[in-house]
Design an enzyme around this catalytic site. Structure first.
Site, PDB file in Angstrom:
ATOM      1  N   LYS A   6      45.476  49.415  54.083  1.00  0.00           N
ATOM      2  CA  LYS A   6      45.438  48.007  53.678  1.00  0.00           C
ATOM      3  C   LYS A   6      45.881  47.863  52.222  1.00  0.00           C
ATOM      4  CE  LYS A   6      40.565  48.145  52.276  1.00  0.00           C
ATOM      5  NZ  LYS A   6      39.221  47.568  52.474  1.00  0.00           N
ATOM      6  N   ARG A  22      28.758  41.202  55.272  1.00  0.00           N
ATOM      7  CA  ARG A  22      30.092  40.602  55.196  1.00  0.00           C
ATOM      8  C   ARG A  22      30.512  40.247  56.613  1.00  0.00           C
ATOM      9  NH1 ARG A  22      33.656  44.627  51.484  1.00  0.00           N
ATOM     10  NH2 ARG A  22      33.975  45.435  53.591  1.00  0.00           N
ATOM     11  N   TYR A  26      48.025  40.299  20.039  1.00  0.00           N
ATOM     12  CA  TYR A  26      47.371  38.993  19.924  1.00  0.00           C
ATOM     13  C   TYR A  26      45.971  39.099  19.333  1.00  0.00           C
ATOM     14  CZ  TYR A  26      51.070  37.232  23.004  1.00  0.00           C
ATOM     15  OH  TYR A  26      52.284  36.877  23.544  1.00  0.00           O
ATOM     16  N   MET A  66      50.883  40.502  28.577  1.00  0.00           N
ATOM     17  CA  MET A  66      51.386  40.364  29.937  1.00  0.00           C
ATOM     18  C   MET A  66      52.351  41.476  30.325  1.00  0.00           C
ATOM     19  SD  MET A  66      53.340  37.151  31.777  1.00  0.00           S
ATOM     20  CE  MET A  66      51.916  36.083  31.656  1.00  0.00           C
TER      21      MET A  66
END
Length: 391
Positions: free
Chosen positions: A41, A139, A273, A321
């Site tokens: 998966k 779940r 940043y 990013m």
């Protein structure tokens, strides 16, 4: 296949298929009486579903598992043989397509069973269904009090020739914590729910509850089939109990990038940043051209480890990013020098577990989140009993 030589230089995730095949064989040895499902998966936990599925089958996995039906259908469309199972359905899903593709369908409730029956009637062929019991994870899965109703309706559909109940299954909540009281409670409840279904006339091909940690540490959980996910990719499902090598596993993914820039800066220079890192003195900075858009966790800003020039470095300041910076401490590797974020650790490089600790998460997330901008480079593709030297 993409090769190392032709891969873009910015970054690559090298996938060692020989290591994956060896991991599958190791897992089979841990559960010799059970069949093995390789769970692929989420694009094989970020490693590439189709190549990894093929390698797992070569190594003896007789089942493949996915979460979504779309993932399962993609495997079948790529020509993967044998049994494929998927379990995360929503109303209106592609039941008919999955039936036509001969996929085993996880069913957790009456709404799903009824949609399967309707699709099977249209297909003119019985659907293979596996009834899931919620034994305590909370779940997906059918609650014990609703189990008799689900079993009864499944048997009626089977008598009508619309389904075949091929499996009974569940999922453990705390298998990565051996000795947790929930483990024995879940196993006991699973046995009870299986026994009830079989008394009513269900004749499953497989009963299964074991995931990767249970496969490695809980032999009583193996039943007819074990579902192995993260361990297939060589990552320890329970770091508290051991590193991959302690279980006979080897990490499959190595993530590396090429330095985009190396430059001199004075002391007191802000980096990235927010200037959360300021150089303590004159130094050299290296620019690693991957960032959170590539799946590098921003939470590892200031702490994520990287191997450059044989030395561990740490992310300096915030991960952006598309890039992050490391303080090279005056060393001057050239632009294009390799920065290894993680791998098996053979060369002293960090591992996915090291990044997980830096980001406050688990290694599953580190490898799964590596994005599509990073090409997967498959090495040791051919299976020559894994004595191969091809890349």
């Amino acid at each position: 296949m993409t090769t190392r030589e032709t891969a873009p230089l910015r970054a690559r995730a090298e996938i060692d298929l020989a290591a994956l095949r060896a991991n599958v064989r190791t897992l089979r040895a841990h559960a010799p009486a059970a069949a093995l499902m390789a769970v692929v998966k989420s694009d094989a936990y970020g490693h590439g579903a189709i190549p990894c599925a093929r390698a797992a089958v070569e190594a003896g996995a007789t089942w493949l598992g996915t979460a979504t039906p779309e993932e399962a259908l993609a495997l079948r469309a790529a020509g993967l043989p044998g049994r494929i199972m998927c379990w995360l359905w929503v109303p209106g899903g592609p039941w008919r397509e999955a039936i036509d593709a001969d996929i085993d369908l996880g069913v957790s409730g009456l709404w799903a069973l009824r949609e399967v029956v309707e699709a099977a009637a249209g297909a003119g062929a019985p659907a293979r269904v596996q009834l899931k019991a919620d034994t305590g994870l909370g779940r997906n899965g059918c609650q014990p009090e609703d189990w008799p109703g689900l079993v009864a309706e499944a048997l009626r559909a089977e008598a009508a020739g619309l389904v075949r109940v091929t499996g009974l299954w569940s999922h453990l909540a705390c298998a990565d914590e051996p000795g947790h009281p929930s483990i024995e409670a879940q196993l006991a409840l699973f046995r009870q729910m299986v026994a009830y279904a079989e008394r009513q006339g269900v004749r499953p091909e497989v009963r299964h509850i074991a995931n990767s940690p249970a496969t490695l540490t809980l032999p009583d959980s193996h039943f007819d089939l074990v579902r192995t996910g993260i361990a297939v990719y060589g990552i320890s499902p329970s770091p508290e109990l051991g590193v991959p090598a302690d279980f006979g596993l080897r990490p499959v993914m190595t993530l590396a990038a090429s330095l985009a820039l190396v430059k001199h800066v004075p002391g007191g220079h802000g980096v990235s940043y927010g200037h959360h890192y300021v150089t303590p003195g004159a130094t050299t900075l290296g620019l690693v051209p991957v960032g959170y858009a590539d799946g590098i966790p921003r939470h590892a800003s200031g702490s994520g480890p990287v191997l450059i020039g044989g030395k561990w470095r740490t992310v300096a300041g915030r991960i952006a990013m598309d890039q992050f910076v490391v303080d090279l401490g005056g060393d001057e590797p050239g632009a294009g020098a390799e920065a290894v974020l993680f791998g098996p650790g053979d060369r002293g490089e960090p591992t996915a577990e090291d990044w997980a600790k830096a980001a406050g998460t688990i290694a599953y997330e580190i490898v799964t989140r590596i994005g599509t901008r990073v090409p997967r480079v498959y090495v040791k593709v051919n299976n020559q009993q894994d004595g191969e030297a091809n890349r």
